[in-house]
Design a protein around this motif. Structure first.
Motif, PDB file in Angstrom:
ATOM      1  N   ASN A 177      87.680  10.382  33.238  1.00 21.91           N
ATOM      2  CA  ASN A 177      88.572  11.500  33.514  1.00 21.91           C
ATOM      3  C   ASN A 177      88.519  12.477  32.332  1.00 21.91           C
ATOM      4  O   ASN A 177      89.535  12.942  31.832  1.00 21.91           O
ATOM      5  CB  ASN A 177      90.005  10.992  33.725  1.00 21.91           C
ATOM      6  CG  ASN A 177      90.961  12.099  34.106  1.00 21.91           C
ATOM      7  OD1 ASN A 177      90.648  12.948  34.931  1.00 21.91           O
ATOM      8  ND2 ASN A 177      92.134  12.104  33.486  1.00 21.91           N
ATOM      9  N   SER A 178      87.297  12.770  31.886  1.00 20.04           N
ATOM     10  CA  SER A 178      87.111  13.594  30.683  1.00 20.04           C
ATOM     11  C   SER A 178      85.632  13.923  30.535  1.00 20.04           C
ATOM     12  O   SER A 178      84.786  13.365  31.237  1.00 20.04           O
ATOM     13  CB  SER A 178      87.610  12.858  29.433  1.00 20.04           C
ATOM     14  OG  SER A 178      86.943  11.609  29.308  1.00 20.04           O
ATOM     15  N   SER A 184      90.286  11.214  27.524  1.00 19.94           N
ATOM     16  CA  SER A 184      91.519  11.942  27.781  1.00 19.94           C
ATOM     17  C   SER A 184      92.688  11.194  27.144  1.00 19.94           C
ATOM     18  O   SER A 184      92.532  10.089  26.618  1.00 19.94           O
ATOM     19  CB  SER A 184      91.757  12.087  29.287  1.00 19.94           C
ATOM     20  OG  SER A 184      92.163  10.845  29.850  1.00 19.94           O
ATOM     21  N   ASN A 352      96.393  15.751  33.597  1.00 14.48           N
ATOM     22  CA  ASN A 352      95.148  16.184  32.964  1.00 14.48           C
ATOM     23  C   ASN A 352      94.487  17.281  33.783  1.00 14.48           C
ATOM     24  O   ASN A 352      94.518  17.243  35.013  1.00 14.48           O
ATOM     25  CB  ASN A 352      94.162  15.023  32.827  1.00 14.48           C
ATOM     26  CG  ASN A 352      94.720  13.865  32.061  1.00 14.48           C
ATOM     27  OD1 ASN A 352      95.294  12.946  32.645  1.00 14.48           O
ATOM     28  ND2 ASN A 352      94.558  13.886  30.751  1.00 14.48           N
ATOM     29  N   ASN A 354      90.707  19.436  33.442  1.00 12.61           N
ATOM     30  CA  ASN A 354      89.463  19.596  32.691  1.00 12.61           C
ATOM     31  C   ASN A 354      88.505  20.518  33.436  1.00 12.61           C
ATOM     32  O   ASN A 354      88.419  20.469  34.671  1.00 12.61           O
ATOM     33  CB  ASN A 354      88.765  18.238  32.496  1.00 12.61           C
ATOM     34  CG  ASN A 354      89.705  17.161  31.989  1.00 12.61           C
ATOM     35  OD1 ASN A 354      90.545  17.415  31.117  1.00 12.61           O
ATOM     36  ND2 ASN A 354      89.572  15.957  32.527  1.00 12.61           N
ATOM     37  N   ASP A 374      88.881  20.102  27.881  1.00 12.60           N
ATOM     38  CA  ASP A 374      89.690  19.028  28.450  1.00 12.60           C
ATOM     39  C   ASP A 374      91.113  19.124  27.902  1.00 12.60           C
ATOM     40  O   ASP A 374      91.301  19.190  26.673  1.00 12.60           O
ATOM     41  CB  ASP A 374      89.116  17.658  28.098  1.00 12.60           C
ATOM     42  CG  ASP A 374      87.756  17.404  28.737  1.00 12.60           C
ATOM     43  OD1 ASP A 374      87.360  18.193  29.616  1.00 12.60           O
ATOM     44  OD2 ASP A 374      87.097  16.420  28.352  1.00 12.60           O
ATOM     45  N   GLY A 376      95.051  17.315  28.233  1.00 11.88           N
ATOM     46  CA  GLY A 376      95.886  16.245  28.761  1.00 11.88           C
ATOM     47  C   GLY A 376      97.233  16.212  28.060  1.00 11.88           C
ATOM     48  O   GLY A 376      97.337  16.552  26.875  1.00 11.88           O
TER      49      GLY A 376
END
Length: 439
Positions: A177-178, A184, A352, A354, A374, A376
Motif C-alpha cells: 500500500n505504498s 506506509s 492513505n 498515494n 505517498d 498516510g
C-alpha cells in the motif's frame, strides 16, 4: 492481231501467272513449316523452363519444411529444457543494499552531513519440484538476522493455491500500500507487508475476482512463548501490553502474543479500457491475544481499498481501523521489530492516498523511473495522542540489476522519522537514498 494470236498470248500469260502462284505457294508453305518448327522449339523451351521452375519450387518447399522442422525441434527442446530446469531444484537470488540519510532530528547526523551505512544482505530461494513450490527469504542486518518469509505452495485445485509456513497476511492493497522505501504508516502498526505462521488459500482464476483467505496460529516467532528476543523480526506484531509507567521503547513486562487469527481480502477488477483498470477491495482481520497462561484479549481490523492504473499513472487509496481490546484495559500496547520495541495506540483510524507515475526510457543502463508521492495518517487514537502522519515524495530508479530509492520524507510522530506513534513531537524531515543491487 489475229484471234489465234490473242488466244496464244492469253494462254502464255495464264501459264506465267500459274507459275508465279505456284512459286509463292511453295514459299508460303516453307515459311509456315519454319514457323511451326520455331513454335515447337519455343514450346519445348517453355516446358523446360516450367520443369526447372517446378524443381526450384519443390527444392524451396523442402528447404522451408526442413527449416520449420528445425524450428519445431528447437521449440520442443527449449520447452523440455525449461521443464527440466523447473524440476531441477531451487533458484537462489538476493540483494545487497546500502543507505545514505541526512535528517532534522539528529544534530550529530546533520553535523556530519549525513551518514552512509550498510543496510542489508539478503538471500531469496524459490522454485518448484513435483508441483510443490518453495519460497523463502532470509535477511542479514548488522544488528540481527531474520527470516522474512518461508512457505510451501501447492495448487490443490485448478485456480486455487494453498500456502503453508511463514506467509503474507492478506490485508489492504497488495502487495504494498505504498511506493517508497518507507512503506506506509500502516506498516508500523502491523497492517502492511506482515508475515505470520499459518495457512493461506488464494483464488487465482482468470476472471475479475480475487480472494485470499488465511488462518494464522501465531506470529512468525511462535507467539507469546516463542523466541527469546521478541524485537528481532521483520514485520511489526504486538509483543505486550504497555503499562503506564513503562518507557515508550522499553521491553514490555506483560508479554502478549497473537493467536488464532483469521484474515481475508476480496478484490474485484474493473476494466474501464485497455490501459485503465481499477482493483476495488475490502479486507477483514480478527484474532485472539494470549499472555502465555490465559486469553488476554482480542484484536481486529478492517479496510476498504482502491488500486487504479491509468496508463502510466497509479493511484492508491485505503481507509480503515484497527482495534486491540486488551483485558487489562490498556489503551496502548508494545510492538517489536528491527531489534527494538515501540509503543502503539490500541485503537485508531488509518487513511492513505498515494500517486505514482511510471516513466520508461533508454538512458545508459537506466530503463525505468517511478515518481511518487505517498501520504498516510493515523488519527482518532484511543490514548488521545496526536495524529501520526507521513508524506514521502521521491522516485525509484531501475538500471539493470540496480534498483534505488530517492526519498524526501516529512512526518510527525512517525517511527524512523524521529518519532513514535504515541508521540507529541514536531514535524521532522529526512532525505534518504537507498542503493541496491539485486541478483
Amino acid at each position: 492481231m489475229t484471234k489465234l494470236s490473242k488466244l496464244t498470248l492469253a494462254l502464255m500469260l495464264a501459264g506465267a501467272s500459274s507459275n508465279v502462284f505456284a512459286a509463292d505457294l511453295d514459299t508460303l508453305q516453307t515459311q509456315l513449316k519454319q514457323l511451326k518448327q520455331q513454335m515447337q522449339m519455343l514450346e519445348q523451351q517453355l516446358a523446360a523452363e516450367k520443369t526447372k521452375q517446378q524443381q526450384i519450387n519443390e527444392q524451396h518447399e523442402q528447404q522451408v519444411a526442413q527449416i520449420s522442422k528445425k524450428a519445431d525441434t528447437k521449440i520442443v527442446a527449449v520447452a523440455e529444457s525449461e521443464s527440466d530446469k523447473k524440476d531441477e531444484g531451487i533458484k537462489i537470488g538476493g540483494a545487497i543494499r546500502a543507505n545514505y540519510s541526512i535528517n532534522s532530528y539528529d544534530d550529530d547526523n546533520k553535523d556530519r552531513g549525513g551518514d552512509f551505512d550498510f543496510d542489508i544482505f539478503r538471500l531469496n530461494v524459490s522454485g518448484e519440484i513435483n508441483d510443490i513450490s518453495l519460497n523463502g527469504e532470509i535477511r542479514f542486518y548488522d544488528y540481527m538476522t531474520v527470516i522474512k518469509y518461508a512457505y510451501l505452495g501447492y495448487e490443490f485445485v485448478d485456480g486455487w493455491e494453498g500456502q503453508a509456513g511463514i506467509t503474507s497476511v492478506p490485508f489492504g492493497n497488495g502487495p504494498y500500500n505504498s511506493h517508497s522505501y518507507f512503506f506506509s504508516t500502516n506498516y508500523y502498526v502491523g497492517l502492511e507487508d506482515d508475515f505470520d505462521l499459518g495457512v493461506v488459500v488464494k483464488r487465482k482464476l482468470k476472471d475479475n475476482w480475487k480472494l485470499d483467505l488465511g488462518f494464522f496460529k501465531n506470529d512468525e516467532l511462535g507467539g507469546v512463548d516463542g523466541g527469546s528476543d521478541k524485537s528481532k523480526r521483520y514485520s511489526y506484531d504486538i509483543v505486550g501490553s504497555r503499562a503506564p509507567n513503562e518507557g515508550t521503547y522499553a521491553e514490555p513486562v506483560n508479554k502478549i502474543g497473537e493467536y488464532n487469527t483469521f484474515a481475508g481480502r476480496a478484490t474485484y477488477q474493473v476494466e474501464h479500457s485497455k490501459n485503465v483498470i481499477t482493483d476495488l477491495g475490502v479486507s477483514l482481520l480478527s484474532g485472539g491475544l494470549h499472555d502465555g497462561n490465559d486469553r488476554a484479549g482480542s484484536y481486529g481490523a478492517w479496510a476498504v481499498h482502491l488500486d487504479s492504473k491509468i496508463n502510466n499513472w497509479n493511484v492508491q487509496f485505503q481507509h480503515g481501523e484497527y482495534d486491540y481490546d486488551l483485558d487489562d484495559n490498556s489503551n496502548r500496547f508494545a510492538v517489536g521489530a528491527y531489534a527494538y520495541y515501540d509503543t502503539v495506540s490500541s485503537k485508531a483510524t488509518m487513511t492513505n492516498f498515494n500517486v505514482a507515475y511510471n516513466y520508461s526510457l533508454e538512458w545508459g543502463p537506466v530503463t525505468d523511473i517511478q515518481f511518487y508521492n505517498d501520504y498516510g495518517i493515523i488519527y482518532d487514537k484511543s490514548d488521545n495522542s496526536a495524529n501520526t502522519w507521513m508524506n514521502v515524495t521521491g522516485m525509484s530508479v531501475a538500471a539493470g540489476g540496480f534498483f534505488s530509492y530517492f526519498d524526501f520524507i516529512q512526518a510527525r510522530n512517525q517511527p524512523f522519522i524521529g518519532g513514535t506513534i504515541i508521540g507529541e513531537g514536531d514535524t521532522e524531515r529526512r532525505f534518504n537514498i537507498n542503493l541496491g543491487y539485486y541478483f
